[in-house]
Design an enzyme around this catalytic site. Structure first.
Site, mmCIF file in Angstrom:
data_model
loop_
_atom_site.group_PDB
_atom_site.id
_atom_site.type_symbol
_atom_site.label_atom_id
_atom_site.label_comp_id
_atom_site.label_asym_id
_atom_site.label_seq_id
_atom_site.Cartn_x
_atom_site.Cartn_y
_atom_site.Cartn_z
ATOM 1 N N GLY A 211 0.834 -1.204 0.000
ATOM 2 C CA GLY A 211 0.000 0.000 0.000
ATOM 3 C C GLY A 211 0.860 1.241 0.000
ATOM 4 O O GLY A 211 2.065 1.172 -0.241
ATOM 5 N N ASN A 212 0.245 2.379 0.240
ATOM 6 C CA ASN A 212 1.024 3.613 0.357
ATOM 7 C C ASN A 212 0.383 4.500 1.416
ATOM 8 O O ASN A 212 -0.658 4.159 1.976
ATOM 9 C CB ASN A 212 1.137 4.319 -0.995
ATOM 10 C CG ASN A 212 -0.219 4.683 -1.552
ATOM 11 O OD1 ASN A 212 -0.936 5.487 -0.974
ATOM 12 N ND2 ASN A 212 -0.590 4.072 -2.674
ATOM 13 N N ARG A 213 1.020 5.626 1.688
ATOM 14 C CA ARG A 213 0.627 6.421 2.855
ATOM 15 C C ARG A 213 -0.423 7.490 2.552
ATOM 16 O O ARG A 213 -0.676 8.355 3.371
ATOM 17 C CB ARG A 213 1.875 7.061 3.473
ATOM 18 C CG ARG A 213 2.808 6.001 4.056
ATOM 19 C CD ARG A 213 4.158 6.583 4.426
ATOM 20 N NE ARG A 213 4.062 7.666 5.371
ATOM 21 C CZ ARG A 213 5.019 8.552 5.576
ATOM 22 N NH1 ARG A 213 6.148 8.475 4.906
ATOM 23 N NH2 ARG A 213 4.856 9.511 6.461
ATOM 24 N N SER A 214 -1.043 7.420 1.387
ATOM 25 C CA SER A 214 -2.058 8.431 1.077
ATOM 26 C C SER A 214 -3.254 8.296 2.027
ATOM 27 O O SER A 214 -3.770 7.202 2.228
ATOM 28 C CB SER A 214 -2.527 8.251 -0.370
ATOM 29 O OG SER A 214 -3.624 9.097 -0.601
#
Ligand code: CTP
Length: 415
Positions: A211-214
């Site tokens: 995933g990513n930190r958005s």
């Protein structure tokens, strides 16, 4: 459901706010109560926590890690202060922020409704009259106090209206707000804006993903700004820390490939597509049906990644292929998360990306460990493919969103 901040200040009528809180809860709203410290002499924090189901704080120095006044202020759809004492009216009019309630008032862009309650002399004092006038001039909706029995033997104007009356006044106010918003002309009235937001997740096995930190905050702010400008908003939410804003046409997606389908569908017939979602460029080549266990293999596991579709670039290619007969938006806005390095700065990378992706506008923001993701602040530069002067914006994500939506309205107006 609305997110309501219920401020309670130190009047004997504070007990009526407990009934008002119940009415809000019964109507399905989420309520955060912020009492002033002095009001706890009348009704204690335990009552507010139990009735609201949410933690209660009075000072900005509690729950500091969540930056409570900013969070509560920004998340709120409405702030109601009942009872509002002469002291709170004065502090709000002066723009003071010496407790959590007044700090939240300064941090919110939501409508504010106050129901004053005090002795008639205090209500009619020129200082209070001036404070009420100041607050009204700033758009605060003041519910006139009722006339009747006050604390002690006296009676006159200054009584807090019954909770049902305040509830009815607040409901009417919310309805009026909604009507004026939807019927207001606004620079994007009649336009359809599709906005993607949040971060995609690429599953590895049933419990793990890349995933990513958005957090989705910037996308949510863009949707609110577009709604405020009168647009119909199609909101395509990937994974976000916060719920999607009210009033949008919502669709959801988890992976990049799902997002591609949802974005393409939402973009058809829209005037603008704003791609603020953080899309995973790669996904695990293989999805393993059962949880990968340590015991499966004693060697260190190796995850092979394959490329995901570039949604933005493919959509623009598709638009070109469809030509004039197509219905993909003429205005596509990309977001570029850049860090800059020894070879080139953030804006140089942004300009190269604008050319590479072929979109009409690119919002370039600098990212890093503590920048942008999950925070309430953002610094961006908007680049235009037609060579128009870049536009800079720095501040809250709401302010950045308003600047981007202004630029979108400008670009549509020119087109
Ligand atoms: N984007 C997309 N599909 C992808 C990756 C990105 O549509 N697979 C969109 C994003 O929503 C954003 C823009 O492209 O609007 C730029 O995203 P960014 O990750 O900054 O750029 P990349 O194209 O991935 O380039 P790089 O990672 O090489 O910087």
């Amino acid at each position: 459901m609305k997110r309501i901040v219920l401020g309670v200040s130190a009047g004997i009528a504070a007990y009526k706010a407990a009934l008002l809180l119940r009415l809000f809860k019964e109507a399905g709203h989420h309520v955060d109560v912020i009492p002033t410290i002095a009001s706890l002499q009348f009704v204690g924090a335990a009552t507010w926590e139990a009735l609201s189901g949410n933690p209660v704080h009075t000072s900005v120095f509690e729950a500091v890690d969540t930056v409570n006044h900013v969070r509560l202020g920004q998340e709120a759809d409405l702030v109601v202060i009942a009872p509002a004492t002469a002291d709170v009216l004065a502090r709000a009019a002066a723009g003071m922020a010496n407790d959590l309630l007044t700090g939240t008032l300064l941090a919110t862009g939501a409508p504010v409704v106050m129901a004053p309650a005090m002795h008639t002399e205090m209500w009619e004092h020129p200082a209070t009259v001036a404070n009420v006038a100041t607050l009204r001039s700033r758009g605060v909706h003041i519910i006139e106090p009722a006339v009747g029995r006050l604390t002690g033997k006296d009676s006159g104007a200054g009584r807090l209206p019954d909770p049902e009356e305040i509830f009815a006044a607040v409901s009417r106010y919310l309805e009026d707000e909604a009507t004026s918003r939807s019927s207001g002309p606004g620079p994007l009235a009649g336009k359809i804006v599709a906005i993607s937001a949040g971060g995609t997740r690429e599953p590895l096995d049933p419990v793990r993903y890349l995933g990513n930190r958005s957090s989705g905050r910037q996308g949510i702010a863009l949707a609110k700004a577009a709604l405020a400008a009168g647009a119909t908003v199609r909101f395509i939410a990937a994974h976000m820390d916060l719920p999607a804003p009210e009033g949008v046409e919502l669709s959801t997606a988890s992976t990049a490939r799902q997002l591609q389908g949802a974005v393409t569908e939402a973009a058809r017939g829209a005037d603008v597509l704003i791609m603020s979602a953080a899309v995973a460029d790669f996904r695990p080549a293989e999805y393993v049906d059962a949880k990968i266990k340590k015991s499966d293999d004693h060697a260190d596991p190796v995850i092979t990644l394959v490329r995901n579709p570039d949604i933005l670039a493919m959509l623009i290619a598709q638009r070109a292929a469809e030509g004039r007969s197509g219905d993909l938006p003429p205005l596509v806005v990309g977001f570029a998360a850049e860090t800059g390095d020894a070879e080139a700065g953030v804006l140089e990378y942004g300009a190269a990306k604008l050319a590479r992706k072929g979109c009409e506008m690119l919002v370039v923001n600098e990212v890093g460990e503590n920048l942008t993701f999950g925070t309430d602040e953002n610094t961006v530069t908007i680049l235009f493919a037609d060579g128009a002067q870049p536009v800079h914006a720095s501040g809250s994500k709401d302010l950045v969103a308003a600047t981007v939506i202004d630029a979108v309205a400008g670009a549509l107006g020119d087109g």
